[in-house]
Design a protein around this motif. Sequence first.
Motif, PDB file in Angstrom:
ATOM      1  N   VAL A 161       0.870  -1.172   0.000  1.00 23.67           N
ATOM      2  CA  VAL A 161       0.083   0.140   0.142  1.00 23.67           C
ATOM      3  C   VAL A 161       1.061   1.264  -0.181  1.00 23.67           C
ATOM      4  CG1 VAL A 161      -1.633   1.488   1.398  1.00 23.67           C
ATOM      5  CG2 VAL A 161      -2.067  -1.144   1.072  1.00 23.67           C
ATOM      6  N   SER A 162       1.789   1.334   0.774  1.00 24.93           N
ATOM      7  CA  SER A 162       2.843   2.370   0.896  1.00 24.93           C
ATOM      8  C   SER A 162       3.543   2.541  -0.427  1.00 24.93           C
ATOM      9  CB  SER A 162       3.989   2.294   1.983  1.00 24.93           C
ATOM     10  OG  SER A 162       4.817   1.371   1.680  1.00 24.93           O
ATOM     11  N   VAL A 163       3.811   1.592  -1.413  1.00 25.35           N
ATOM     12  CA  VAL A 163       4.522   1.667  -2.482  1.00 25.35           C
ATOM     13  C   VAL A 163       3.453   2.481  -3.466  1.00 25.35           C
ATOM     14  CG1 VAL A 163       5.363   0.367  -4.311  1.00 25.35           C
ATOM     15  CG2 VAL A 163       5.954  -0.322  -1.876  1.00 25.35           C
ATOM     16  N   LEU A 164       2.283   2.012  -3.384  1.00 28.72           N
ATOM     17  CA  LEU A 164       1.219   2.522  -4.238  1.00 28.72           C
ATOM     18  C   LEU A 164       1.124   3.860  -3.838  1.00 28.72           C
ATOM     19  CD1 LEU A 164      -1.084  -0.537  -4.152  1.00 28.72           C
ATOM     20  CD2 LEU A 164      -0.192   0.644  -6.326  1.00 28.72           C
ATOM     21  N   GLU A 165       1.077   4.135  -2.649  1.00 32.12           N
ATOM     22  CA  GLU A 165       0.897   5.710  -2.357  1.00 32.12           C
ATOM     23  C   GLU A 165       2.140   6.520  -2.715  1.00 32.12           C
ATOM     24  OE1 GLU A 165      -1.661   5.316   1.746  1.00 32.12           O
ATOM     25  OE2 GLU A 165       0.417   5.075   1.994  1.00 32.12           O
ATOM     26  N   ARG A 166       3.137   6.213  -2.836  1.00 34.20           N
ATOM     27  CA  ARG A 166       4.474   6.707  -3.490  1.00 34.20           C
ATOM     28  C   ARG A 166       4.395   6.990  -4.807  1.00 34.20           C
ATOM     29  NH1 ARG A 166       9.124   4.307  -3.016  1.00 34.20           N
ATOM     30  NH2 ARG A 166       8.496   2.404  -2.124  1.00 34.20           N
ATOM     31  N   GLY A 167       3.890   5.896  -5.612  1.00 36.77           N
ATOM     32  CA  GLY A 167       3.593   5.913  -6.802  1.00 36.77           C
ATOM     33  C   GLY A 167       2.672   7.157  -7.200  1.00 36.77           C
ATOM     34  N   LEU A 168       1.534   7.219  -6.467  1.00 39.75           N
ATOM     35  CA  LEU A 168       0.423   8.288  -6.741  1.00 39.75           C
ATOM     36  C   LEU A 168       0.987   9.676  -6.792  1.00 39.75           C
ATOM     37  CD1 LEU A 168      -3.075   6.885  -5.305  1.00 39.75           C
ATOM     38  CD2 LEU A 168      -2.478   7.823  -7.654  1.00 39.75           C
ATOM     39  N   ARG A 169       1.687   9.571  -5.258  1.00 35.78           N
ATOM     40  CA  ARG A 169       2.251  11.102  -5.099  1.00 35.78           C
ATOM     41  C   ARG A 169       3.267  11.520  -6.271  1.00 35.78           C
ATOM     42  NH1 ARG A 169       2.490   8.999   0.059  1.00 35.78           N
ATOM     43  NH2 ARG A 169       4.851   8.644  -0.209  1.00 35.78           N
ATOM     44  N   ALA A 170       3.912  10.584  -6.652  1.00 37.64           N
ATOM     45  CA  ALA A 170       5.148  10.603  -7.590  1.00 37.64           C
ATOM     46  C   ALA A 170       4.296  11.263  -8.959  1.00 37.64           C
ATOM     47  CB  ALA A 170       6.148   9.806  -7.911  1.00 37.64           C
ATOM     48  N   SER A 171       3.244  10.599  -9.308  1.00 38.72           N
ATOM     49  CA  SER A 171       2.522  10.985 -10.592  1.00 38.72           C
ATOM     50  C   SER A 171       2.102  12.346 -10.813  1.00 38.72           C
ATOM     51  CB  SER A 171       1.470   9.970 -10.828  1.00 38.72           C
ATOM     52  OG  SER A 171       0.338  10.268  -9.911  1.00 38.72           O
ATOM     53  N   GLY A 172       1.799  12.830  -9.441  1.00 39.50           N
ATOM     54  CA  GLY A 172       1.268  14.069  -9.579  1.00 39.50           C
ATOM     55  C   GLY A 172      -0.228  14.243  -9.840  1.00 39.50           C
ATOM     56  N   THR A 173      -0.867  13.189  -9.756  1.00 39.63           N
ATOM     57  CA  THR A 173      -2.298  13.066 -10.178  1.00 39.63           C
ATOM     58  C   THR A 173      -2.994  12.269  -9.419  1.00 39.63           C
ATOM     59  OG1 THR A 173      -2.157  10.800 -11.210  1.00 39.63           O
ATOM     60  CG2 THR A 173      -1.463  12.540 -12.664  1.00 39.63           C
ATOM     61  N   ASN A 174      -4.224  12.173  -9.368  1.00 35.16           N
ATOM     62  CA  ASN A 174      -5.216  11.333  -8.326  1.00 35.16           C
ATOM     63  C   ASN A 174      -5.750  10.201  -8.998  1.00 35.16           C
ATOM     64  OD1 ASN A 174      -7.071  12.293 -10.159  1.00 35.16           O
ATOM     65  ND2 ASN A 174      -8.362  13.196  -8.375  1.00 35.16           N
ATOM     66  N   THR A 175      -5.103   9.906  -9.880  1.00 35.33           N
ATOM     67  CA  THR A 175      -5.694   8.627 -11.076  1.00 35.33           C
ATOM     68  C   THR A 175      -4.584   7.607 -11.311  1.00 35.33           C
ATOM     69  OG1 THR A 175      -6.621  10.264 -12.329  1.00 35.33           O
ATOM     70  CG2 THR A 175      -6.565   8.121 -13.247  1.00 35.33           C
ATOM     71  N   ILE A 176      -5.149   6.257 -11.066  1.00 41.49           N
ATOM     72  CA  ILE A 176      -4.278   4.937 -11.186  1.00 41.49           C
ATOM     73  C   ILE A 176      -5.042   4.540 -12.429  1.00 41.49           C
ATOM     74  CG2 ILE A 176      -4.321   2.612 -10.548  1.00 41.49           C
ATOM     75  CD1 ILE A 176      -4.118   3.515  -7.436  1.00 41.49           C
ATOM     76  N   VAL A 177      -4.147   4.312 -13.464  1.00 42.24           N
ATOM     77  CA  VAL A 177      -4.672   3.585 -14.798  1.00 42.24           C
ATOM     78  C   VAL A 177      -3.959   2.142 -14.488  1.00 42.24           C
ATOM     79  CG1 VAL A 177      -4.381   3.573 -17.270  1.00 42.24           C
ATOM     80  CG2 VAL A 177      -4.428   5.795 -16.074  1.00 42.24           C
ATOM     81  N   ASP A 178      -4.931   1.254 -14.614  1.00 41.13           N
ATOM     82  CA  ASP A 178      -4.675  -0.127 -14.488  1.00 41.13           C
ATOM     83  C   ASP A 178      -4.620  -0.755 -15.593  1.00 41.13           C
ATOM     84  OD1 ASP A 178      -3.919  -2.048 -12.362  1.00 41.13           O
ATOM     85  OD2 ASP A 178      -5.582  -3.225 -12.828  1.00 41.13           O
ATOM     86  N   LEU A 179      -3.379  -1.458 -15.750  1.00 33.16           N
ATOM     87  CA  LEU A 179      -3.349  -2.252 -17.140  1.00 33.16           C
ATOM     88  C   LEU A 179      -3.564  -3.461 -16.844  1.00 33.16           C
ATOM     89  CD1 LEU A 179      -0.322  -0.130 -18.306  1.00 33.16           C
ATOM     90  CD2 LEU A 179      -2.580   0.288 -18.855  1.00 33.16           C
ATOM     91  N   GLY A 180      -4.148  -4.417 -17.841  1.00 31.73           N
ATOM     92  CA  GLY A 180      -4.305  -5.695 -17.716  1.00 31.73           C
ATOM     93  C   GLY A 180      -5.133  -5.971 -16.308  1.00 31.73           C
ATOM     94  N   SER A 181      -6.290  -5.293 -16.279  1.00 28.53           N
ATOM     95  CA  SER A 181      -7.058  -5.610 -15.079  1.00 28.53           C
ATOM     96  C   SER A 181      -7.761  -6.793 -14.661  1.00 28.53           C
ATOM     97  CB  SER A 181      -8.154  -4.417 -14.951  1.00 28.53           C
ATOM     98  OG  SER A 181      -7.623  -3.184 -14.916  1.00 28.53           O
ATOM     99  N   GLY A 182      -8.076  -7.573 -15.848  1.00 29.32           N
ATOM    100  CA  GLY A 182      -8.655  -8.879 -15.617  1.00 29.32           C
ATOM    101  C   GLY A 182     -10.069  -8.505 -14.979  1.00 29.32           C
ATOM    102  N   GLY A 183     -10.270  -9.162 -13.998  1.00 29.83           N
ATOM    103  CA  GLY A 183     -11.604  -9.024 -13.229  1.00 29.83           C
ATOM    104  C   GLY A 183     -11.553  -7.967 -12.111  1.00 29.83           C
ATOM    105  N   GLY A 184     -10.636  -6.921 -12.136  1.00 32.51           N
ATOM    106  CA  GLY A 184     -10.268  -5.960 -11.018  1.00 32.51           C
ATOM    107  C   GLY A 184      -9.510  -6.281  -9.957  1.00 32.51           C
ATOM    108  N   GLY A 185      -8.549  -7.408 -10.138  1.00 33.79           N
ATOM    109  CA  GLY A 185      -7.528  -7.811  -9.270  1.00 33.79           C
ATOM    110  C   GLY A 185      -8.071  -7.556  -7.904  1.00 33.79           C
ATOM    111  N   GLY A 186      -7.160  -6.991  -7.013  1.00 32.31           N
ATOM    112  CA  GLY A 186      -7.469  -6.804  -5.512  1.00 32.31           C
ATOM    113  C   GLY A 186      -7.704  -5.278  -5.351  1.00 32.31           C
ATOM    114  N   LEU A 187      -8.391  -4.446  -6.337  1.00 34.35           N
ATOM    115  CA  LEU A 187      -8.190  -3.167  -6.357  1.00 34.35           C
ATOM    116  C   LEU A 187      -9.558  -2.524  -5.470  1.00 34.35           C
ATOM    117  CD1 LEU A 187      -7.375  -2.275 -10.076  1.00 34.35           C
ATOM    118  CD2 LEU A 187      -6.122  -1.483  -8.111  1.00 34.35           C
ATOM    119  N   LEU A 188     -10.572  -3.443  -5.463  1.00 31.14           N
ATOM    120  CA  LEU A 188     -11.576  -2.972  -4.424  1.00 31.14           C
ATOM    121  C   LEU A 188     -11.042  -2.842  -3.058  1.00 31.14           C
ATOM    122  CD1 LEU A 188     -14.978  -5.058  -5.738  1.00 31.14           C
ATOM    123  CD2 LEU A 188     -14.388  -2.219  -5.365  1.00 31.14           C
ATOM    124  N   TRP A 189     -10.471  -3.629  -2.579  1.00 28.27           N
ATOM    125  CA  TRP A 189      -9.622  -3.583  -1.169  1.00 28.27           C
ATOM    126  C   TRP A 189      -8.640  -2.683  -0.989  1.00 28.27           C
ATOM    127  CZ3 TRP A 189      -5.146  -3.896   1.005  1.00 28.27           C
ATOM    128  CH2 TRP A 189      -4.881  -3.712   2.313  1.00 28.27           C
TER     129      TRP A 189
END
Length: 257
Positions: free
Chosen positions: A41-69
Amino acid sequence: MGRLHLFEFEDQKWFPSFLRDYGTDFLQFLSNKVKLYKPVVSVLERGLRASGTNTIVDLGSGGGGGLLWLNSELIRTNPNLKIVLTDFYPNLRAFEYTQKQADNFEFIATSIDARNVPESLKGFRTQFLSLHHFKPKDARQILQNALNSNSVIGIFEGQERSIPSILAMLFSPISVLLTTPFIRPFKIGRLIFTYLIPVVPLFVLWDGVVSSLRTYSVKEMNALVDQLKDKESFEWEIKRVKSGPGVILYLLGIPKS
């Protein structure tokens, strides 16, 4: 053991899309229930901050992965978070179901190739349980495309090429049998092809074992990065972390300031 790029049913164009969807639905359900990605989770938070956006573009999402949690965790520190689901073979019913569970989800209904992401899709690029589907040339293309677009990229795998990981996959048919009645959206066909004609448990077993054999190690992900053009323009973090009884292998690429 060297990496073996054996075939997975999920990757085959001839494989019925409804069966592919049943498989990705199972992975989505399991990832959310076991909170597979809690250690990153902390890795994802760092990635979001570094992107300068509030958006995650998930590639190869399949059925949504573990993204709901993950969404429920990330939204605490990113209240304006938006997650865009994409896939080369979009599981539209799963995407629609995920969107109904949390209104900050969006999805692209058309095929999106992780190797050549449209410029219009801006944000922190992520991949969960999907890099192993790509041969080294294509995996490098995914990373190079992110680098060329100056886009932060995070790649996360929930298995590795090891005896314990393969042994865990051998028990996946039992997990399919136990969880199928609880997977949503409900589909009568899912019950038929799980219990009456047990295609789903068998192909999940095969694809699970092959996924482990295909997974890039930390050393191999570093080798992919080493072959990128202008790799020095990004900072790369590639690690292996524990996740309950299993592991997460991840790569985080962030443009240098």
